[in-house]
Enzyme design. Structure first.
Site, PDB file in Angstrom:
ATOM      1  N   HIS A 198       0.837  -1.196   0.000  1.00 21.08           N
ATOM      2  CA  HIS A 198       0.000   0.000   0.000  1.00 21.08           C
ATOM      3  C   HIS A 198       0.873   1.247   0.000  1.00 21.08           C
ATOM      4  O   HIS A 198       0.475   2.304  -0.492  1.00 21.08           O
ATOM      5  CB  HIS A 198      -0.904   0.047   1.247  1.00 21.08           C
ATOM      6  CG  HIS A 198      -2.021  -0.937   1.229  1.00 21.08           C
ATOM      7  ND1 HIS A 198      -1.856  -2.250   1.595  1.00 21.08           N
ATOM      8  CD2 HIS A 198      -3.324  -0.797   0.896  1.00 21.08           C
ATOM      9  CE1 HIS A 198      -3.010  -2.889   1.489  1.00 21.08           C
ATOM     10  NE2 HIS A 198      -3.913  -2.030   1.072  1.00 21.08           N
ATOM     11  N   ASP A 269      -4.849  -6.552  -7.380  1.00 23.10           N
ATOM     12  CA  ASP A 269      -5.037  -5.774  -6.169  1.00 23.10           C
ATOM     13  C   ASP A 269      -5.243  -4.327  -6.625  1.00 23.10           C
ATOM     14  O   ASP A 269      -5.090  -3.994  -7.813  1.00 23.10           O
ATOM     15  CB  ASP A 269      -3.830  -5.910  -5.242  1.00 23.10           C
ATOM     16  CG  ASP A 269      -4.190  -5.727  -3.769  1.00 23.10           C
ATOM     17  OD1 ASP A 269      -5.252  -5.139  -3.490  1.00 23.10           O
ATOM     18  OD2 ASP A 269      -3.414  -6.161  -2.909  1.00 23.10           O
TER      19      ASP A 269
END
Length: 347
Positions: A198, A269
């Site tokens: 992230h 993702d």
């Protein structure tokens, strides 16, 4: 054969899962227009934004109303997805009136029967709320106790592939009983990582172990064909080109499709995670993901909200076709897999 012009844009839109801001859809919302013109294949819902404000979910009645509106407004049936793993990673939180849930690590300590019982309740709640795709279970092996995104949040069922597979089967079977699809994550294995994609670039080349493929291999061999989510991890053991798995043909087309024999939908993702967005624009990331073998790029619009994300994605894929970098048969194959997944959960 794919349709042309406007029909082509409509078909390509089916390849995307997009997030959006809002607990309800007004007539002026950008997604309202998209659902009528060229609806995405799916949407992903979040309870909170990065700044902790509410994004999509604040109560059971509100969520049920939102998902009903989404399906009513859309010209085609939608995949409505959440990350409802349980424990610390869940979008339907107890504080908002939803059922409590246990993490994978907690369930692993109790055994597969406890997982089956817990997931029966979880999946029934998802179905009642109009959610038909859960980005779960996590089948990453718990190989690094200092992993900041897997071990820290108790997302793994353990370090033993056999244990992980047994619990994952219980998760999948419970969801299927309620016509909710699953998505294994994060291929080809995130459990040994020492950092969080992230936040930026993650390289697992020195710590990743081949055993991390085993849960994916065994579940695919047993017939699992819902979805698998790719990881934004560089792994030079598998691809010397030093690009994340999400953008790697060697990892998706070769390893996952050809070698492991996966026939279901490959989801990326979130392409707005910094491991991707720090290196590529959204359009470039979409193109590289599609060329690598991803069927449905996920654009969460949670980390970096933008109302033009779906349009950028559609144009990026159309440019691949127009330039000859990808053939119509490849797009048609993705659309077939996506359609089959939707049919499996709608009956």
């Amino acid at each position: 054969m794919l349709k042309k012009d406007k029909g082509l844009a409509e078909e390509i839109a089916q390849m995307f899962v997009v997030g959006f801001r809002g607990r309800a859809l007004g007539k002026d919302h950008w997604l309202t227009a998209a659902l009528k013109r060229h609806p995405p294949g799916g949407v992903i819902l979040f309870d909170r934004n990065v700044d902790r404000s509410v994004q999509n979910i604040d109560s059971p009645s509100q969520l049920a109303a939102l998902t009903a509106t989404l399906q009513q407004q859309s010209r085609t049936p939608l995949l409505i997805a959440v990350d409802q793993e349980g424990g610390m990673v869940c979008r339907l939180k107890e504080r908002d009136g939803f059922l409590p849930s246990l993490s994978a690590a907690q369930l692993a300590s109790l055994g597969p029967e406890a997982t089956a019982a817990s997931m029966e309740q979880l999946a029934a709640q998802l179905a009642a709320m109009g959610i038909n795709l859960n980005f779960a279970p996590v089948v990453d092996l718990n190989l690094n106790p200092d992993n900041p995104i897997i071990a820290r949040y108790q997302r793994s069922f353990g370090a033993d592939p056999g244990v992980v597979v047994a619990h994952a089967q219980a998760v999948i079977e419970a969801h299927h009983r309620h016509r909710v699809a699953c998505c294994l994550k994060h291929f080809p294995g995130h459990g040994s990582a020492g950092s969080d994609s992230h936040l930026g670039f993650v390289d697992v080349s020195s710590c990743w172990r081949p055993i991390e493929l085993e849960p994916f291999r065994r579940l695919i061999a047993q017939g699992y064909d819902d979805g698998i989510m790719t990881a934004h991890l560089v792994n030079r053991q598998l691809d010397l080109s030093e690009i994340p798995a999400t953008l790697s043909p060697r990892m998706i087309d070769h390893l996952l499709r050809r070698d492991l024999g996966f026939t279901g939908v490959v989801f990326s993702d979130d392409l707005q995670m910094r491991a991707i967005s720090n290196g590529w624009s959204l359009g470039e990331a979409v193109q590289r993901a599609i060329l690598a073998g991803v069927d449905m790029p996920v654009i969460g619009n949670n980390l970096e909200p933008r109302e033009d994300a779906l349009a950028i994605g559609i144009h990026a894929v159309m440019d691949l076709l127009d330039s000859g970098r990808i053939g119509q048969h490849r797009i048609a194959a993705s659309l077939t897999r996506i359609s089959r997944l939707k049919q499996n959960i709608t009956g």
